[in-house]
Enzyme design. Structure first.
Site, mmCIF file in Angstrom:
data_model
loop_
_atom_site.group_PDB
_atom_site.id
_atom_site.type_symbol
_atom_site.label_atom_id
_atom_site.label_comp_id
_atom_site.label_asym_id
_atom_site.label_seq_id
_atom_site.Cartn_x
_atom_site.Cartn_y
_atom_site.Cartn_z
ATOM 1 N N ASP A 35 0.822 -1.213 0.000
ATOM 2 C CA ASP A 35 0.000 0.000 0.000
ATOM 3 C C ASP A 35 0.856 1.263 0.000
ATOM 4 O OD1 ASP A 35 -2.197 -1.545 -0.018
ATOM 5 O OD2 ASP A 35 -2.657 -1.333 2.122
ATOM 6 N N LEU A 81 -16.741 -24.274 -29.516
ATOM 7 C CA LEU A 81 -16.368 -25.678 -29.570
ATOM 8 C C LEU A 81 -17.609 -26.539 -29.726
ATOM 9 C CD1 LEU A 81 -13.859 -25.758 -26.571
ATOM 10 C CD2 LEU A 81 -13.287 -25.802 -29.007
ATOM 11 N N GLU A 111 -7.913 -30.027 -20.624
ATOM 12 C CA GLU A 111 -7.998 -28.908 -19.682
ATOM 13 C C GLU A 111 -9.416 -28.715 -19.170
ATOM 14 O OE1 GLU A 111 -7.270 -25.283 -22.209
ATOM 15 O OE2 GLU A 111 -5.656 -26.565 -22.976
ATOM 16 N N LYS A 113 -12.868 -26.779 -18.570
ATOM 17 C CA LYS A 113 -13.670 -25.795 -19.289
ATOM 18 C C LYS A 113 -14.262 -24.838 -18.259
ATOM 19 C CE LYS A 113 -17.127 -25.474 -22.945
ATOM 20 N NZ LYS A 113 -17.960 -24.419 -22.386
ATOM 21 N N ASP A 115 -16.309 -21.799 -16.687
ATOM 22 C CA ASP A 115 -17.648 -21.319 -17.003
ATOM 23 C C ASP A 115 -17.764 -19.823 -16.722
ATOM 24 O OD1 ASP A 115 -20.200 -21.408 -17.862
ATOM 25 O OD2 ASP A 115 -21.025 -22.385 -16.087
ATOM 26 N N TYR A 224 -6.136 -19.577 -21.907
ATOM 27 C CA TYR A 224 -5.999 -20.941 -22.419
ATOM 28 C C TYR A 224 -5.708 -21.039 -23.914
ATOM 29 C CZ TYR A 224 -10.996 -19.880 -22.935
ATOM 30 O OH TYR A 224 -12.189 -19.279 -23.209
ATOM 31 N N LYS A 311 -19.021 -31.917 -21.915
ATOM 32 C CA LYS A 311 -19.775 -31.198 -20.882
ATOM 33 C C LYS A 311 -20.103 -32.133 -19.726
ATOM 34 C CE LYS A 311 -22.042 -27.642 -22.010
ATOM 35 N NZ LYS A 311 -21.921 -26.195 -21.830
ATOM 36 N N CYS A 404 -48.877 -12.882 2.058
ATOM 37 C CA CYS A 404 -47.650 -13.196 2.785
ATOM 38 C C CYS A 404 -47.889 -14.299 3.820
ATOM 39 C CB CYS A 404 -47.127 -11.937 3.484
ATOM 40 S SG CYS A 404 -45.685 -12.277 4.516
ATOM 41 N N CYS A 407 -47.354 -12.592 7.532
ATOM 42 C CA CYS A 407 -48.245 -11.575 8.106
ATOM 43 C C CYS A 407 -49.593 -11.477 7.401
ATOM 44 C CB CYS A 407 -47.552 -10.213 8.098
ATOM 45 S SG CYS A 407 -47.397 -9.531 6.438
ATOM 46 N N CYS A 422 -43.564 -8.991 -0.112
ATOM 47 C CA CYS A 422 -44.488 -8.589 0.936
ATOM 48 C C CYS A 422 -44.214 -7.102 1.179
ATOM 49 C CB CYS A 422 -44.250 -9.377 2.221
ATOM 50 S SG CYS A 422 -45.176 -8.664 3.600
ATOM 51 N N CYS A 428 -44.197 -6.851 9.300
ATOM 52 C CA CYS A 428 -43.905 -8.258 9.023
ATOM 53 C C CYS A 428 -42.501 -8.573 9.566
ATOM 54 C CB CYS A 428 -43.979 -8.492 7.513
ATOM 55 S SG CYS A 428 -43.800 -10.214 7.032
HETATM 56 S S1 IVH Z 1 -10.484 -23.101 -26.221
HETATM 57 C C1 IVH Z 1 -10.997 -22.687 -30.698
HETATM 58 N N1 IVH Z 1 -10.239 -23.749 -23.686
HETATM 59 O O1 IVH Z 1 -15.703 -22.515 -23.957
HETATM 60 C C2 IVH Z 1 -10.897 -22.991 -29.253
HETATM 61 N N2 IVH Z 1 -12.243 -22.668 -24.380
HETATM 62 O O2 IVH Z 1 -17.596 -23.529 -26.186
HETATM 63 C C3 IVH Z 1 -11.307 -21.852 -28.432
HETATM 64 N N3 IVH Z 1 -13.829 -22.218 -22.553
HETATM 65 O O3 IVH Z 1 -15.807 -19.821 -26.183
HETATM 66 C C4 IVH Z 1 -11.659 -22.136 -27.048
HETATM 67 N N4 IVH Z 1 -12.591 -23.069 -20.944
HETATM 68 O O4 IVH Z 1 -15.350 -19.329 -23.698
HETATM 69 C C5 IVH Z 1 -11.030 -23.190 -24.628
HETATM 70 N N5 IVH Z 1 -9.858 -24.349 -21.481
HETATM 71 C C6 IVH Z 1 -10.644 -23.785 -22.406
HETATM 72 C C7 IVH Z 1 -11.911 -23.229 -22.097
HETATM 73 C C8 IVH Z 1 -12.686 -22.686 -23.121
HETATM 74 C C9 IVH Z 1 -13.730 -22.461 -21.242
HETATM 75 C C10 IVH Z 1 -14.994 -21.577 -23.198
HETATM 76 C C11 IVH Z 1 -14.657 -20.477 -24.156
HETATM 77 C C12 IVH Z 1 -15.210 -20.882 -25.479
HETATM 78 C C13 IVH Z 1 -16.227 -21.892 -25.103
HETATM 79 C C14 IVH Z 1 -16.377 -22.881 -26.242
#
Ligand code: IVH
Length: 667
Positions: A35, A81, A111, A113, A115, A224, A311, A404, A407, A422, A428
């Site tokens: 800081d 993808l 790797e 995925k 979210d 990634y 997925k 409600c 109350c 409510c 309440c």
């Molecule tokens: S690679 C051409 N790696 O998933 C490849 N995507 O459905 C480009 N995502 O739009 C994506 N983790 O937002 C890649 N380890 C990962 C990911 C990843 C999440 C998302 C990304 C992409 C979507 C594809």
């Protein structure tokens, strides 16, 4: 060292410390030292406005400069993808790749995925130049000022490392579970609807027009995918390790698979283990590792042939719905909750599921005793996703309540909102408690010796009925056999007592007028000056005030229309709580800038941007984010952005320098 050199050196050090802290989780200096360095840099930068740099570590806090997001075309489209949902589909992908490569050996990088939402970052000579959202894949929004506030994204890479002069790196911006929970509990406190999941929260946040909001919400990012003409290795995995060494946050959970079995093992492991990650994931991404093999395999219109997503299945279970009960939240929001026969799901026994609101319930078409499908998806709380079809004739359908459950007051639904409320704020129990908690909170009356539990106890015991009763409590009354000694009781009474000095603007916030937040309370206090004047204001009076719209105005009228609220406020007044603006605020308060909308732009020498904002308010003006025909003038420091300048000139808006402005409010 000259001051200029010190600025550069401090910036480099702070970038490094920031990386140690946010990416490596291994700080090497104390927060205090950090800081202090930051503070020193801020001071020096204020003395040398010519050295302004949007990528300075001091800029991580964001600003209220309005970001009108410009649309930017991606250099290379951001593909998505193809999804798979089971082993057979993964095996088909593996087979297709193998055939596509004519049987040559290949590795697959496995790797997580993440979210969140994807982002493309462009670096030139190690400096972050631009951050763009995916958009429709071809073009996205330039959200650079917002992305600069994400601490795990490097603004400047160390100059001694060898990275390509120009490259793009893509990844996912996300909100960790911890930030998500904090944000939602804040939103519940202020009566705003919580975000359904971290992805929505991250996306809402990244599109905010005020980067200070973004800075405050604790976003994170994982990278990634590295792109460019001079990428160091043929292996994607190796490139990502290189990117990590340059300072990017790259997931540690990446593995090279040599066989389909390796891939299955990775999937099986993370299918379970993902529950313990600090961020939300919704699957696994599989990528052919070699870039030359990737090129050989090529793309389809929408997605690459060299990568696929697997997925995770949202686990489902079927059980019997017994009853729907309704919870009344502290802001009055009614949440329907399903009670079901216990059923095992994703490692826990589930008995209850949220039904969100009346619309969701209606779509599900529930009836007493029906079989329901329960799912644990990206959300923590399980939800009912459907009713299983049965032979039986539907029994009694279940409809959302009209009154409600606590109350008995008729519920209301505000325009454009999904939730029922409510409205009985003064009668309440959960709402009364919610209001009391708000009253004592830090930004309101700041009675910090008290907590929700104590309030709850006192309320149950009949010691207090609302927050005004706090001021009549005596030490003897709150001495309880189990509640600790006299010292604690006295301390509590003292802090209640001290709260009588809380400034009027905070009192106005504390009394809990729905939709009137901290800022609006301040605006109202400055404009009307006394509680009585606010209470007497008509809709038209209120709408005259800059920053007060119809929703708020109506809510204020409704509040003071209620006798209970008027009594409550007058009891506070009798107790000695401040009901008007204090003399010092009044004596420095003028109307010199009354009715003026002022844009602040650039870097300043004499005061910080926040100080200028306060000065504008103090003199009756209003700080607005973006330039429009209605803008009165622009308070411009050094380095005002060229697009702003152009807009101002086009609209013929006056540009006022720092010195000119200070003279203006002196007179
Ligand atoms: S690679 C051409 N790696 O998933 C490849 N995507 O459905 C480009 N995502 O739009 C994506 N983790 O937002 C890649 N380890 C990962 C990911 C990843 C999440 C998302 C990304 C992409 C979507 C594809």
């Amino acid at each position: 060292m000259t001051e200029q050199e010190t600025i550069l050196s401090l910036r480099a050090k702070l970038h490094q410390h920031n990386y140690n802290y946010y990416v490596l989780n291994q700080p090497t200096v104390s927060d205090k030292d950090f800081d202090e360095m930051m503070h020193r840099l801020q001071e020096l930068e204020a003395l040398h406005p010519d050295m302004y740099d949007p990528n300075s570590p001091t800029q991580r806090v964001g600003s209220d400069l309005n970001n009108e997001f410009a649309t930017v075309v991606h250099n290379r489209p951001m593909l998505s993808l193809a999804n798979t949902y089971n082993r057979a589909e993964v095996a088909q992908f593996y087979q297709r790749v193998s055939e596509g490569l004519g049987g040559a050996p290949f590795q697959v990088c496995c790797e997580l995925k993440f979210d969140g939402l994807s982002i493309s970052l462009h670096y030139s000579h190690g400096t972050l130049m631009r951050a763009v959202t995916r958009g429709d894949g071809v073009q996205g929004d330039d959200v650079t000022p917002n992305v600069r506030t994400i601490r795990s994204i490097p603004l400047q890479l160390p100059s001694h490392l060898s990275y390509p002069d120009e490259f793009e790196i893509r990844g996912e911006v996300l909100m960790p579970w911890s930030s998500f929970q904090k944000l939602n509990s804040q939103r519940e406190d202020t009566g705003e609807a919580p975000f359904a999941n971290p992805r929505n929260a991250a996306s809402g946040t990244l599109k905010s027009k005020d980067s200070r909001v973004v800075a405050s919400r604790g976003l994170d990012a994982y990278l990634y995918y590295l792109l460019g003409d001079e990428i160091p290795f043929d292996g994607h995995y190796q490139n990502m390790q290189a990117a990590r060494s340059w300072g990017f946050q790259v997931s540690n959970e990446m593995k090279l698979a040599d066989s389909l079995q390796d891939i299955y093992d990775f999937i099986d492991y993370w299918n379970e283990a993902r529950q313990h990650l600090p961020v939300a994931t919704d699957g696994i991404v599989l990528k052919v590792n070699s870039l030359s093999q990737q090129r050989h395999l090529g793309l389809t219109a929408k997605s690459p042939r060299w990568a696929i997503a697997y997925k995770f299945q949202a686990e489902q279970a079927e059980t019997t719905l017994r009853q729907v009960v309704y919870q009344v939240g502290r802001t009055g929001i009614i949440t329907p909750v399903a009670n079901m026969d216990p059923v095992p799901l994703a490692g826990t026994i589930v008995r209850r599921a949220t039904l969100h609101n009346a619309d969701v319930m209606q779509q599900l078409n529930l009836y007493q005793g029906c079989r329901v499908l329960v799912e644990k998806g990206g959300e923590i709380i399980p939800k009912i996703v459907g009713v299983a079809q049965t032979e039986e004739h539907p029994l009694r359908p279940i409809h959302f309540i009209t009154h409600c459950p606590v109350c008995g007051t008729k519920l209301v639904r505000f325009e454009g909102e999904a939730a029922h409320y409510c409205p009985n704020e003064t009668g309440c129990a959960p709402l009364i408690l919610g209001r009391m908690e708000h009253f004592i909170s830090r930004k309101a009356m700041n009675i910090n010796s008290l907590g929700p539990e104590t309030l709850d106890n006192w309320f149950q015991q009949g010691l207090i009925h609302d927050a005004a009763d706090l001021y009549n409590l005596t030490t003897e009354q709150i001495l309880t056999p189990e509640g600790g000694g006299e010292d604690i009781a006295r301390k509590i009474i003292r802090s209640i007592d001290e709260s009588r000095h809380t400034p009027f603007e905070q009192v106005l916030f504390a009394i809990g007028i729905r939709f009137v937040g901290e800022i609006a309370a301040k605006t109202l206090a400055r404009h009307f000056r006394t509680m009585q004047a606010v209470a007497d204001a008509t809709i038209d009076d209120l709408l005259q005030v800059d920053g007060i719209g119809m929703v708020m105005a109506e809510s204020i009228i409704r509040y003071f229309h209620d006798t209970n609220n008027r009594n409550f406020v007058s009891r506070l007044a009798k107790a000695g709580v401040k009901m008007e603006l204090s003399e010092d605020v009044l004596s420095t308060q003028t109307d010199l800038l009354a009715g003026q909308g002022i844009v602040i732009s650039g870097v300043f020498q004499h005061h910080s941007r926040d100080e200028y904002k306060a000065l504008i308010e103090q003199h009756g003006g209003r700080n607005v984010g973006s330039i429009s025909a209605k803008t009165s003038f622009i308070l411009a420091g050094e380095n005002m952005g060229p697009s702003k300048l152009e807009k101002a000139q086009k609209l013929g808006i006056r540009i006022v320098s720092e010195d000119e402005f200070l003279r203006m409010i002196e007179s």
